[in-house]
Scaffold this motif. Structure first.
Motif, PDB file in Angstrom:
ATOM      1  N   UNK A 205      -5.832 -23.082  -8.854  1.00 22.94           N
ATOM      2  CA  UNK A 205      -6.912 -23.089  -7.864  1.00 22.94           C
ATOM      3  C   UNK A 205      -8.093 -22.207  -8.281  1.00 22.94           C
ATOM      4  N   UNK A 206      -8.042 -21.700  -9.528  1.00 24.86           N
ATOM      5  CA  UNK A 206      -9.134 -20.911 -10.099  1.00 24.86           C
ATOM      6  C   UNK A 206      -9.539 -19.780  -9.157  1.00 24.86           C
ATOM      7  N   UNK A 207      -8.536 -18.987  -8.774  1.00 30.76           N
ATOM      8  CA  UNK A 207      -8.731 -17.935  -7.789  1.00 30.76           C
ATOM      9  C   UNK A 207      -9.002 -16.588  -8.455  1.00 30.76           C
ATOM     10  N   UNK A 208      -9.946 -15.821  -7.942  1.00 28.79           N
ATOM     11  CA  UNK A 208     -10.110 -14.442  -8.404  1.00 28.79           C
ATOM     12  C   UNK A 208      -8.953 -13.583  -7.913  1.00 28.79           C
ATOM     13  N   UNK A 209      -8.480 -12.693  -8.762  1.00 27.57           N
ATOM     14  CA  UNK A 209      -7.364 -11.816  -8.428  1.00 27.57           C
ATOM     15  C   UNK A 209      -7.827 -10.368  -8.541  1.00 27.57           C
ATOM     16  N   UNK A 210      -7.454  -9.560  -7.559  1.00 31.86           N
ATOM     17  CA  UNK A 210      -7.802  -8.145  -7.543  1.00 31.86           C
ATOM     18  C   UNK A 210      -6.522  -7.318  -7.506  1.00 31.86           C
ATOM     19  N   UNK A 211      -6.481  -6.268  -8.330  1.00 28.07           N
ATOM     20  CA  UNK A 211      -5.316  -5.392  -8.396  1.00 28.07           C
ATOM     21  C   UNK A 211      -5.738  -4.058  -8.979  1.00 28.07           C
ATOM     22  N   UNK A 212      -4.894  -3.042  -8.797  1.00 29.90           N
ATOM     23  CA  UNK A 212      -5.182  -1.746  -9.408  1.00 29.90           C
ATOM     24  C   UNK A 212      -5.022  -1.848 -10.924  1.00 29.90           C
ATOM     25  N   UNK A 213      -5.575  -0.870 -11.638  1.00 25.72           N
ATOM     26  CA  UNK A 213      -5.452  -0.848 -13.097  1.00 25.72           C
ATOM     27  C   UNK A 213      -3.989  -0.817 -13.512  1.00 25.72           C
ATOM     28  N   UNK A 214      -3.178  -0.050 -12.790  1.00 28.57           N
ATOM     29  CA  UNK A 214      -1.756   0.004 -13.115  1.00 28.57           C
ATOM     30  C   UNK A 214      -1.076  -1.333 -12.934  1.00 28.57           C
ATOM     31  N   UNK A 215      -1.402  -2.035 -11.849  1.00 29.08           N
ATOM     32  CA  UNK A 215      -0.805  -3.353 -11.620  1.00 29.08           C
ATOM     33  C   UNK A 215      -1.281  -4.337 -12.679  1.00 29.08           C
ATOM     34  N   UNK A 216      -2.573  -4.307 -13.007  1.00 30.08           N
ATOM     35  CA  UNK A 216      -3.086  -5.208 -14.041  1.00 30.08           C
ATOM     36  C   UNK A 216      -2.363  -4.996 -15.370  1.00 30.08           C
ATOM     37  N   UNK A 217      -1.972  -3.764 -15.665  1.00 28.56           N
ATOM     38  CA  UNK A 217      -1.305  -3.489 -16.948  1.00 28.56           C
ATOM     39  C   UNK A 217       0.095  -4.083 -17.008  1.00 28.56           C
TER      40      UNK A 217
END
Length: 264
Positions: free
Chosen positions: A72-84
């Protein structure tokens, strides 16, 4: 503001918060297909989602993320730790920072650091200018920071994971019991009741218990604890993993329970 609890518990977590044209999916812990089907049960769809926000990287919060975001080409937001710790890509997403507000259409989100055995977990304060929602699961202790940030909420969605006595007497290995009971684990019913008592205010209209353990808790125990926490002043609800819940915050709160769609 409309809140759809699509999944709650160790088998998966996902909550949609909508206000006007803005719809935020908090966590995607069940498959993309299940998220779509559960949204359809409420007359919504994945194409309605404005962005996905992650509280942390554990599988019961991100299991369906990669497929859902790509399809669905969705933007995702997360903390730097979660992104890692996650592999999903994002189109136009970004980084969440505890204490830093982020605006999505008519909704403003403030992440708040929690205490859990994840890289950089957060709770979320969600505000559309008319209502304030606090969403906090997966924390082993209810910190003074959480108390400060979540004060004055209209609606509180709070972890009530286990009854400590049931957990200690249950079949889990001792190491897992220690993890759950630790400051980096999960809130038990008694801790949730204490947190609610600290957050009681004239603004608070209802409390909903989330992330119930199927093995170490019972819905009636959660309701009893939360009722004690609010002093009987406002309604309390909980969401077992076999159910979904729709909450509408307008002039009065409306609660609608739904069974999971067939096959889920």
């Amino acid at each position: 503001m409309e809140v759809l609890v699509l999944a709650s518990g160790s088998s998966g977590n996902a909550v949609l918060v909508r206000s006007g044209p803005t719809a935020l999916l908090v966590d995607a812990g069940v498959s993309a297909l299940q998220i779509q089907r559960r949204l359809e049960a409420f007359g919504r769809g994945a194409d309605d989602i404005t962005a996905v926000l992650l509280t942390h990287e554990h599988s019961d919060h991100v299991r369906g993320l990669e497929v859902l975001a790509r399809r669905h080409r969705l933007p995702v937001w997360a903390t730097a730790g979660t992104w890692s710790a996650v592999t999903a890509s994002s189109e136009g997403g970004g980084e969440l920072v505890s204490g830093r507000k982020v605006s999505f259409g008519v909704i403003t989100v403030t992440p708040v650091a929690t205490s859990h055995d994840a890289r950089e977990p957060v709770a979320l304060l969600i505000d559309d200018g008319r209502h304030r929602l606090g969403l906090c699961t997966d924390t082993g202790t209810f910190t003074s920071l959480l108390e400060h940030r979540l004060a004055g909420c209209d609606l509180l969605l709070l972890e009530a994971n286990h009854d400590a006595d049931l957990l200690r007497a249950g079949p889990y290995p001792w190491e897992l019991k220690q993890r759950i009971l630790s400051r980096l684990g999960h809130l038990g019913n008694h801790q949730s009741a204490e947190a609610v008592d600290r957050l009681r205010s004239l603004a608070l209209q209802a409390v909903v218990g989330l992330h119930l353990s199927a093995e170490n808790n019972q819905p009636e125990m959660v309701l009893e604890a939360l009722h004690e926490g609010v002093g009987g002043a406002v309604p309390v609800h909980c969401v077992p993993r076999t159910e979904m819940l729709r909450i509408e915050l307008e002039d009065r709160l409306i609660f609608e329970r739904h069974e999971l769609p067939l096959g889920q």
